[in-house]
Scaffold this motif. Structure first.
Motif, mmCIF file in Angstrom:
data_model
loop_
_atom_site.group_PDB
_atom_site.id
_atom_site.type_symbol
_atom_site.label_atom_id
_atom_site.label_comp_id
_atom_site.label_asym_id
_atom_site.label_seq_id
_atom_site.Cartn_x
_atom_site.Cartn_y
_atom_site.Cartn_z
ATOM 1 N N CYS A 166 -47.340 83.437 -69.760
ATOM 2 C CA CYS A 166 -47.304 81.971 -69.644
ATOM 3 C C CYS A 166 -48.712 81.468 -69.338
ATOM 4 O O CYS A 166 -49.164 80.449 -69.855
ATOM 5 C CB CYS A 166 -46.375 81.524 -68.518
ATOM 6 S SG CYS A 166 -44.722 82.222 -68.576
ATOM 7 N N CYS B 47 -51.545 80.341 -71.955
ATOM 8 C CA CYS B 47 -51.599 79.001 -72.543
ATOM 9 C C CYS B 47 -51.559 77.903 -71.490
ATOM 10 O O CYS B 47 -51.895 76.756 -71.775
ATOM 11 C CB CYS B 47 -50.446 78.813 -73.529
ATOM 12 S SG CYS B 47 -50.544 79.988 -74.899
ATOM 13 N N HIS B 48 -51.099 78.243 -70.293
ATOM 14 C CA HIS B 48 -51.048 77.249 -69.201
ATOM 15 C C HIS B 48 -51.810 77.851 -68.027
ATOM 16 O O HIS B 48 -51.218 78.360 -67.079
ATOM 17 C CB HIS B 48 -49.605 76.957 -68.792
ATOM 18 C CG HIS B 48 -48.723 76.541 -69.932
ATOM 19 N ND1 HIS B 48 -48.719 75.258 -70.434
ATOM 20 C CD2 HIS B 48 -47.817 77.229 -70.668
ATOM 21 C CE1 HIS B 48 -47.836 75.167 -71.419
ATOM 22 N NE2 HIS B 48 -47.280 76.355 -71.600
ATOM 23 N N ARG C 70 -48.307 72.405 -81.866
ATOM 24 C CA ARG C 70 -48.627 71.310 -80.946
ATOM 25 C C ARG C 70 -49.546 71.766 -79.831
ATOM 26 O O ARG C 70 -49.635 72.954 -79.525
ATOM 27 C CB ARG C 70 -47.339 70.760 -80.316
ATOM 28 C CG ARG C 70 -46.453 70.026 -81.291
ATOM 29 C CD ARG C 70 -45.218 69.504 -80.582
ATOM 30 N NE ARG C 70 -44.320 68.827 -81.507
ATOM 31 C CZ ARG C 70 -43.025 68.682 -81.301
ATOM 32 N NH1 ARG C 70 -42.476 69.155 -80.203
ATOM 33 N NH2 ARG C 70 -42.289 68.057 -82.180
ATOM 34 N N PRO D 185 -49.010 71.195 -73.288
ATOM 35 C CA PRO D 185 -49.133 70.273 -72.151
ATOM 36 C C PRO D 185 -49.318 71.077 -70.865
ATOM 37 O O PRO D 185 -48.997 72.267 -70.826
ATOM 38 C CB PRO D 185 -47.771 69.550 -72.112
ATOM 39 C CG PRO D 185 -46.953 70.081 -73.241
ATOM 40 C CD PRO D 185 -47.618 71.322 -73.745
ATOM 41 N N PHE E 18 -41.202 69.460 -73.104
ATOM 42 C CA PHE E 18 -41.773 69.484 -74.461
ATOM 43 C C PHE E 18 -42.102 68.058 -74.920
ATOM 44 O O PHE E 18 -41.565 67.081 -74.410
ATOM 45 C CB PHE E 18 -40.849 70.150 -75.499
ATOM 46 C CG PHE E 18 -40.678 71.637 -75.308
ATOM 47 C CD1 PHE E 18 -41.762 72.488 -75.307
ATOM 48 C CD2 PHE E 18 -39.420 72.186 -75.153
ATOM 49 C CE1 PHE E 18 -41.607 73.867 -75.145
ATOM 50 C CE2 PHE E 18 -39.255 73.554 -74.986
ATOM 51 C CZ PHE E 18 -40.347 74.396 -74.983
ATOM 52 N N TRP E 19 -42.974 67.979 -75.910
ATOM 53 C CA TRP E 19 -43.417 66.679 -76.437
ATOM 54 C C TRP E 19 -42.241 65.871 -76.979
ATOM 55 O O TRP E 19 -42.276 64.647 -77.003
ATOM 56 C CB TRP E 19 -44.441 66.883 -77.554
ATOM 57 C CG TRP E 19 -45.813 67.277 -77.081
ATOM 58 C CD1 TRP E 19 -46.341 68.532 -77.031
ATOM 59 C CD2 TRP E 19 -46.837 66.405 -76.586
ATOM 60 N NE1 TRP E 19 -47.622 68.493 -76.531
ATOM 61 C CE2 TRP E 19 -47.954 67.200 -76.265
ATOM 62 C CE3 TRP E 19 -46.913 65.015 -76.388
ATOM 63 C CZ2 TRP E 19 -49.145 66.670 -75.755
ATOM 64 C CZ3 TRP E 19 -48.096 64.477 -75.878
ATOM 65 C CH2 TRP E 19 -49.192 65.305 -75.568
ATOM 66 N N ARG F 163 -37.045 68.407 -75.962
ATOM 67 C CA ARG F 163 -35.900 69.185 -76.431
ATOM 68 C C ARG F 163 -35.308 70.113 -75.374
ATOM 69 O O ARG F 163 -34.220 70.654 -75.565
ATOM 70 C CB ARG F 163 -36.224 69.937 -77.722
ATOM 71 C CG ARG F 163 -37.230 71.071 -77.585
ATOM 72 C CD ARG F 163 -37.569 71.667 -78.952
ATOM 73 N NE ARG F 163 -38.524 72.751 -78.836
ATOM 74 C CZ ARG F 163 -39.846 72.593 -78.731
ATOM 75 N NH1 ARG F 163 -40.358 71.384 -78.735
ATOM 76 N NH2 ARG F 163 -40.642 73.640 -78.616
ATOM 77 N N GLN G 213 -36.465 75.217 -70.435
ATOM 78 C CA GLN G 213 -37.741 75.348 -71.141
ATOM 79 C C GLN G 213 -38.246 76.783 -71.120
ATOM 80 O O GLN G 213 -38.726 77.280 -72.146
ATOM 81 C CB GLN G 213 -38.775 74.415 -70.495
ATOM 82 C CG GLN G 213 -40.052 74.253 -71.291
ATOM 83 C CD GLN G 213 -40.929 75.476 -71.198
ATOM 84 O OE1 GLN G 213 -40.925 76.186 -70.202
ATOM 85 N NE2 GLN G 213 -41.659 75.742 -72.250
ATOM 86 N N GLU H 116 -42.865 77.366 -61.136
ATOM 87 C CA GLU H 116 -43.507 76.194 -61.753
ATOM 88 C C GLU H 116 -43.354 74.942 -60.885
ATOM 89 O O GLU H 116 -44.243 74.085 -60.869
ATOM 90 C CB GLU H 116 -42.909 75.928 -63.136
ATOM 91 C CG GLU H 116 -43.377 76.913 -64.180
ATOM 92 C CD GLU H 116 -42.753 76.610 -65.529
ATOM 93 O OE1 GLU H 116 -43.487 76.182 -66.423
ATOM 94 O OE2 GLU H 116 -41.520 76.798 -65.682
ATOM 95 N N ARG I 112 -42.223 62.087 -76.060
ATOM 96 C CA ARG I 112 -42.130 61.775 -74.632
ATOM 97 C C ARG I 112 -43.482 61.215 -74.193
ATOM 98 O O ARG I 112 -44.533 61.766 -74.546
ATOM 99 C CB ARG I 112 -41.803 63.037 -73.833
ATOM 100 C CG ARG I 112 -41.398 62.728 -72.389
ATOM 101 C CD ARG I 112 -41.505 63.953 -71.544
ATOM 102 N NE ARG I 112 -42.840 64.486 -71.688
ATOM 103 C CZ ARG I 112 -43.202 65.719 -71.377
ATOM 104 N NH1 ARG I 112 -42.332 66.566 -70.897
ATOM 105 N NH2 ARG I 112 -44.435 66.121 -71.551
#
Ligand code: HEM
Ligand code: HEM
Length: 345
Positions: A73, A76-77, A100, A103, A115-116, A119, A126, A182, A268
């Motif tokens: 994880c 990317c984050h 995408r 975020p 999610f953008w 979803r 998620q 998180e 969103r």
């Protein structure tokens, strides 16, 4: 009265006028936004314990959850870098780019959905997504369980997190533990939070003017609440659709979730918390300059051509949304043994 006295009176009334308008701005802001709480918020049906959060942290940094054993994880984050990867779109399995921009995970717990396109309804739902996404971590639910069971050290860590559960290494518990970790990734105590709690001096004059513009121009109609966004959906291009470089026709956003025509190009509304740290911007990641992103929002969402000065003031206000960044000690992960499932290239 003497000239001196009159000018003193004028000065005094000017000062009160300014103080009054400052208080009015603060009151208005307090009605639109909320400070980030000091502690992680509870998750429905997923009670936190220190052992579960610790397990979630290990899994967040665990590259062996990906098919290649190269991606976690945190790839990317990235904790320590605003919770993002600073890429237009992320590099995932076999160097593939996703569709995408990633975020930030910071403060994601406060958003209405994940999610953008919203979803996933919450962090728990998620967390299952990227693991099994072929361009992200490319594994399967069954393999996640097999992999973790194949690393002997995890048995005790799961048992501590889920005591009295006979077989605690499940995909569901993986998601739940990651979500709990998180939820600890929040960024309280930004200058804007201190301002919302009543400290007038937490924002300087430029930042206060930026805040006033942010409210009066209409940004706060969509970007509001605890996350200065994250609470609702809106079309990208309410007034004027941005060019295909920034909003390519292929990604119709929330339409893919609801199949409703009015949801075409609806996304969103993103949180603007820590926005100064999370370039590039928009779901395509095509805009690297925050000033340009603000100017685009003016024309696309509000039909307003913001002057350079206005854009600059809004930008300095947005800078006041950077809070205390989570300090996370890297977990020590249990070692692989000879029988541990190996990476697939
Ligand atoms: C979205 C967490 C792995 C790239 C998200 C979001 C969260 C999250 C909470 C939603 C944020 C929001 O909507 O504001 C995680 C966790 C991971 C993980 C817990 C590990 C299990 C990855 C990896 C990549 C990645 C490995 C890159 C290869 C993305 C992208 C999005 C996203 C591109 C946006 C996708 C979209 O909106 O359609 N992630 N992530 N994530 N993440 Fe991750
Ligand atoms: C995205 C600021 C007005 C809805 C963004 C982003 C910024 C921003 C900086 C990029 C966030 C990121 O990539 O993480 C502003 C400012 C505004 C404003 C300064 C006022 C001048 C609005 C309004 C709406 C809105 C009025 C709703 C009608 C959105 C949406 C996105 C977005 C849907 C995501 C677009 C996408 O990438 O698909 N905003 N915004 N914004 N904003 Fe605004």
């Amino acid at each position: 009265p003497s000239i001196k006295l009159v000018s003193l009176m004028v000065l005094a009334s000017l000062a009160t006028g300014q103080a009054w308008s400052q208080t009015a701005l603060m009151k208005q802001a307090q009605g639109l936004f909320k400070p980030i709480p000091a502690n992680a918020p509870p998750l429905a049906g997923n009670a936190a314990t220190p052992a579960k959060v610790e397990l979630g942290k290990m899994l967040y940094f665990e590259p062996r959850l990906s098919e290649s054993h190269a991606i976690s994880c945190n790839s990317c984050h990235m904790v320590g870098m605003g919770g993002v990867d600073l890429q237009e779109t992320s590099l995932g399995h076999r160097w593939q780019h996703g569709g995408r921009n990633a975020p930030t995970v910071y403060n994601a717990v406060f958003d209405v959905a994940q999610f953008w396109d919203g979803r996933a309804k919450d962090l728990e739902q998620q967390a299952g997504g990227p693991l099994v996404n072929p361009v992200e971590m490319d594994t399967t639910e069954a393999h996640v369980v097999e992999q973790l069971k194949g690393i002997p050290g995890y048995a005790a860590v799961f048992a501590k997190a889920y005591p009295a559960v006979p077989d605690p290494i499940t995909f569901d518990n993986v998601r739940k533990a990651i979500a709990l970790f998180e939820a600890t990734l929040t960024t309280p105590n930004a200058p804007f939070d201190r301002y919302l709690k009543g400290d007038e001096k937490a924002l300087d004059a430029n930042q206060q003017e930026g805040l006033a513009l942010f409210i009066n121009k209409g940004c706060a109609a969509c970007h509001n609440g605890i996350n200065v966004g994250g609470g609702m959906y809106a079309p990208f291009g309410v007034v004027e659709r941005p060019g295909a470089d920034i909003l390519p026709p292929g990604d119709k956003g929330r339409f893919a979730v609801t199949k409703t025509v009015s949801d075409e190009y609806v996304f969103r509304v993103p949180s603007l918390r820590n926005i100064a740290l999370t370039a590039p911007y928009f779901h395509t990641g095509k805009v690297w300059d925050l000033r340009q992103a603000v100017a685009i929002m003016g024309s696309s969402q509000l039909g307003a051509k913001l002057s350079d000065e206005e854009v600059g003031k809004i930008e300095v206000f947005l800078g006041a949304l950077t809070g205390d960044q989570p300090k996370v000690a890297l977990p020590i992960l249990p070692p692989s043994v000879a029988t541990t499932p190996r990476p697939k290239p």
